[in-house]
Design a protein around this motif. Structure first.
Motif, mmCIF file in Angstrom:
data_model
loop_
_atom_site.group_PDB
_atom_site.id
_atom_site.type_symbol
_atom_site.label_atom_id
_atom_site.label_comp_id
_atom_site.label_asym_id
_atom_site.label_seq_id
_atom_site.Cartn_x
_atom_site.Cartn_y
_atom_site.Cartn_z
ATOM 1 N N ARG A 25 -6.416 -22.243 -1.669
ATOM 2 C CA ARG A 25 -6.614 -23.662 -1.364
ATOM 3 C C ARG A 25 -7.815 -23.848 -0.434
ATOM 4 N NH1 ARG A 25 -3.057 -27.919 -1.940
ATOM 5 N NH2 ARG A 25 -1.436 -26.453 -2.505
ATOM 6 N N GLN A 26 -7.920 -22.966 0.571
ATOM 7 C CA GLN A 26 -9.041 -23.054 1.505
ATOM 8 C C GLN A 26 -10.368 -22.760 0.812
ATOM 9 O OE1 GLN A 26 -8.977 -24.235 4.638
ATOM 10 N NE2 GLN A 26 -6.834 -24.690 4.144
ATOM 11 N N TYR A 27 -10.377 -21.725 -0.025
ATOM 12 C CA TYR A 27 -11.594 -21.396 -0.769
ATOM 13 C C TYR A 27 -12.010 -22.569 -1.656
ATOM 14 C CZ TYR A 27 -12.014 -16.418 0.400
ATOM 15 O OH TYR A 27 -12.218 -15.232 1.045
ATOM 16 N N SER A 28 -11.019 -23.185 -2.317
ATOM 17 C CA SER A 28 -11.323 -24.257 -3.250
ATOM 18 C C SER A 28 -11.910 -25.468 -2.540
ATOM 19 C CB SER A 28 -10.057 -24.670 -4.009
ATOM 20 O OG SER A 28 -10.359 -25.608 -5.020
ATOM 21 N N LYS A 29 -11.409 -25.757 -1.341
ATOM 22 C CA LYS A 29 -11.931 -26.886 -0.580
ATOM 23 C C LYS A 29 -13.374 -26.643 -0.168
ATOM 24 C CE LYS A 29 -7.542 -28.594 1.315
ATOM 25 N NZ LYS A 29 -6.719 -28.747 2.533
ATOM 26 N N LYS A 30 -13.683 -25.393 0.186
ATOM 27 C CA LYS A 30 -15.046 -25.060 0.619
ATOM 28 C C LYS A 30 -15.994 -24.926 -0.565
ATOM 29 C CE LYS A 30 -13.830 -21.416 2.965
ATOM 30 N NZ LYS A 30 -13.937 -20.190 3.804
ATOM 31 N N ASP A 31 -15.557 -24.202 -1.600
ATOM 32 C CA ASP A 31 -16.442 -23.922 -2.727
ATOM 33 C C ASP A 31 -15.617 -23.447 -3.925
ATOM 34 O OD1 ASP A 31 -18.383 -23.204 -4.496
ATOM 35 O OD2 ASP A 31 -19.436 -21.833 -3.181
ATOM 36 N N PRO A 32 -15.302 -24.355 -4.864
ATOM 37 C CA PRO A 32 -14.516 -23.958 -6.048
ATOM 38 C C PRO A 32 -15.166 -22.829 -6.842
ATOM 39 C CG PRO A 32 -14.699 -26.348 -5.899
ATOM 40 C CD PRO A 32 -15.626 -25.787 -4.864
ATOM 41 N N LYS A 33 -16.490 -22.788 -6.839
ATOM 42 C CA LYS A 33 -17.179 -21.737 -7.580
ATOM 43 C C LYS A 33 -16.886 -20.368 -6.969
ATOM 44 C CE LYS A 33 -21.777 -20.201 -9.055
ATOM 45 N NZ LYS A 33 -23.230 -20.422 -8.918
ATOM 46 N N GLU A 34 -16.824 -20.302 -5.651
ATOM 47 C CA GLU A 34 -16.497 -19.037 -4.989
ATOM 48 C C GLU A 34 -15.079 -18.605 -5.342
ATOM 49 O OE1 GLU A 34 -16.383 -16.982 -0.522
ATOM 50 O OE2 GLU A 34 -16.882 -19.110 -0.748
ATOM 51 N N LEU A 35 -14.156 -19.568 -5.379
ATOM 52 C CA LEU A 35 -12.782 -19.243 -5.768
ATOM 53 C C LEU A 35 -12.749 -18.756 -7.213
ATOM 54 C CD1 LEU A 35 -9.763 -19.105 -5.307
ATOM 55 C CD2 LEU A 35 -9.610 -21.553 -5.848
ATOM 56 N N ALA A 36 -13.549 -19.360 -8.092
ATOM 57 C CA ALA A 36 -13.616 -18.913 -9.485
ATOM 58 C C ALA A 36 -14.052 -17.457 -9.558
ATOM 59 C CB ALA A 36 -14.585 -19.796 -10.275
ATOM 60 N N GLU A 37 -14.999 -17.069 -8.722
ATOM 61 C CA GLU A 37 -15.458 -15.678 -8.692
ATOM 62 C C GLU A 37 -14.358 -14.740 -8.218
ATOM 63 O OE1 GLU A 37 -18.772 -16.258 -6.127
ATOM 64 O OE2 GLU A 37 -20.196 -16.574 -7.764
ATOM 65 N N ILE A 38 -13.626 -15.161 -7.190
ATOM 66 C CA ILE A 38 -12.528 -14.350 -6.659
ATOM 67 C C ILE A 38 -11.460 -14.137 -7.718
ATOM 68 C CG2 ILE A 38 -10.600 -14.358 -5.010
ATOM 69 C CD1 ILE A 38 -12.505 -15.833 -3.054
ATOM 70 N N GLU A 159 -10.093 -25.122 -11.021
ATOM 71 C CA GLU A 159 -10.258 -26.043 -12.148
ATOM 72 C C GLU A 159 -10.513 -27.446 -11.581
ATOM 73 O OE1 GLU A 159 -7.433 -24.757 -15.671
ATOM 74 O OE2 GLU A 159 -6.350 -24.625 -13.766
ATOM 75 N N PRO A 160 -11.670 -27.655 -10.952
ATOM 76 C CA PRO A 160 -11.910 -28.914 -10.228
ATOM 77 C C PRO A 160 -11.922 -30.160 -11.090
ATOM 78 C CG PRO A 160 -13.921 -27.593 -10.354
ATOM 79 C CD PRO A 160 -12.807 -26.726 -10.823
ATOM 80 N N HIS A 161 -12.079 -30.021 -12.420
ATOM 81 C CA HIS A 161 -12.076 -31.228 -13.250
ATOM 82 C C HIS A 161 -10.719 -31.934 -13.227
ATOM 83 C CE1 HIS A 161 -10.690 -28.028 -15.952
ATOM 84 N NE2 HIS A 161 -10.128 -28.942 -16.709
ATOM 85 N N TYR A 162 -9.624 -31.194 -12.950
ATOM 86 C CA TYR A 162 -8.316 -31.830 -12.847
ATOM 87 C C TYR A 162 -8.207 -32.705 -11.595
ATOM 88 C CZ TYR A 162 -6.300 -29.063 -16.664
ATOM 89 O OH TYR A 162 -6.010 -28.527 -17.902
ATOM 90 N N LEU A 163 -8.964 -32.363 -10.556
ATOM 91 C CA LEU A 163 -8.871 -33.102 -9.295
ATOM 92 C C LEU A 163 -9.500 -34.483 -9.392
ATOM 93 C CD1 LEU A 163 -9.737 -30.130 -6.903
ATOM 94 C CD2 LEU A 163 -7.475 -31.043 -7.450
ATOM 95 N N LYS A 164 -10.266 -34.745 -10.459
ATOM 96 C CA LYS A 164 -10.881 -36.064 -10.649
ATOM 97 C C LYS A 164 -9.937 -37.033 -11.361
ATOM 98 C CE LYS A 164 -15.454 -33.924 -11.277
ATOM 99 N NZ LYS A 164 -16.566 -33.731 -12.264
ATOM 100 N N ILE A 165 -8.797 -36.540 -11.804
ATOM 101 C CA ILE A 165 -7.844 -37.380 -12.531
ATOM 102 C C ILE A 165 -6.983 -38.154 -11.529
ATOM 103 C CG2 ILE A 165 -5.866 -37.376 -14.101
ATOM 104 C CD1 ILE A 165 -7.009 -34.797 -15.326
#
Length: 305
Positions: A25-38, A159-165
């Motif tokens: 959750r923390q990674y995603s708030k800072k940088d979703p792309k970094e979380l995707a790499e992890i 999956e940040p596109h879900y957060l725009k819903i």
């Protein structure tokens, strides 16, 4: 008999998952792309090659972060997508809609028939099937649906596109599988590349509590391909008869998915009638899912960036 290490892992797993969930959750708030790499390193033991993505999961990740995914958000919305399907001339395959609410407290159970299904529009698996509303605790259902509504789906899976819903709750007709092939509604999931369906993962015997299910892959001539299935799946293969509406399903894929490099389209069939399920742009949260790495490599070749 389980070893001491296996028993210890079972005991510690819930606590480790809560810890990892907080980290993600923390990674995603800072940088979703970094979380995707992890997550990619966790699932596949290698880094994403952003400059020259090759396999399916890498290319979908590239599309996530280097292209406009507004349409992903619009069509992954289980309520809004209904308008798109209707505009394309497929209103007759939509599951009957009973109601839509922004808060669980507003659900009008009196207006609903005895059987129905409740789901959120922004998640995956946040579903409550009600077979007879006279025999269930409606307030308990209300509390559970509000919890689903308040959960920001996609944040821990990159999956940040879900957060725009904009989250809401919808009530639809409860579809019941005919025949004794599956203990649950059979889900026909078509993997479509540039509008062309190339494979159908047939999901059956789904346990709504654990989300475990059986899966058999088929090609577009309804030939079974056991070699496509991820070896980590332990459920037995079932031979699923070709659905009556198979040709309709394929045509719907061409008509509804042609504008996207990739999308998975889900359908149901009940009493010989075709029903639309959903659009998914990041299957299994890009964790590898139900198919082998060989399949991911082959599908990567079909996906043109």
């Amino acid at each position: 008999m389980k070893t001491f290490k296996e028993k210890l892992n079972l005991i510690l797993y819930p606590f480790l998952w809560i810890y990892r969930k907080g980290q993600y959750r923390q990674y995603s708030k800072k940088d979703p792309k970094e979380l995707a790499e992890i997550l990619h390193r966790k699932y596949f033991k290698k880094d994403i090659d952003w400059k020259n993505p090759r396999d399916f999961n890498e290319k979908i990740r590239w599309l996530q972060f280097y292209t406009n995914t507004d349409e992903w958000s619009r069509l992954a919305d289980k309520y809004v997508v209904r308008e798109y399907v209707r505009e394309k001339g497929y209103g007759d395959i939509l599951v009957k809609l009973y109601g839509k609410w922004d808060k669980a407290r507003d659900i009008d159970f009196d207006s609903l028939p005895n059987s129905f299904i409740l789901k959120t529009n922004h998640g995956s698996g946040e579903i409550i099937a009600v077979k007879d509303k006279r025999k269930v605790d409606l307030e308990k259902i209300r509390r559970k649906m509000q919890k689903y509504l308040d959960t920001p789906f996609g944040i821990i899976t990159a999956e940040p596109h879900y957060l725009k819903i904009k989250p809401c709750i919808i009530a639809e007709e409860l579809l019941v599988q005919d025949g004794g092939i599956s203990s649950s509604l059979i889900d026909y999931k078509f993997f479509c590349f540039h509008g062309k369906p190339v494979a159908c993962g047939v999901f059956y015997d789904r346990d709504m509590k654990t989300h475990r299910n059986g899966m058999t892959p088929y090609d577009m001539e309804w030939n079974k391909h056991e070699e496509w299935r991820n070896k980590n799946l332990t459920s037995p293969f079932k031979d699923i008869p070709c659905p009556v509406t198979f040709e309709q399903m394929k045509q719907a894929c061409y008509d509804l998915a042609s504008q996207f490099p990739f999308v998975r389209m889900d359908f149901y069939e009940v009493n010989g009638h075709l029903y639309f399920g959903e659009f998914t742009f990041t299957p299994a949260a890009l964790s590898g899912g139900s198919f082998t790495q060989d399949r991911m490599t082959e599908w990567g070749k079909l996906l043109k960036l």
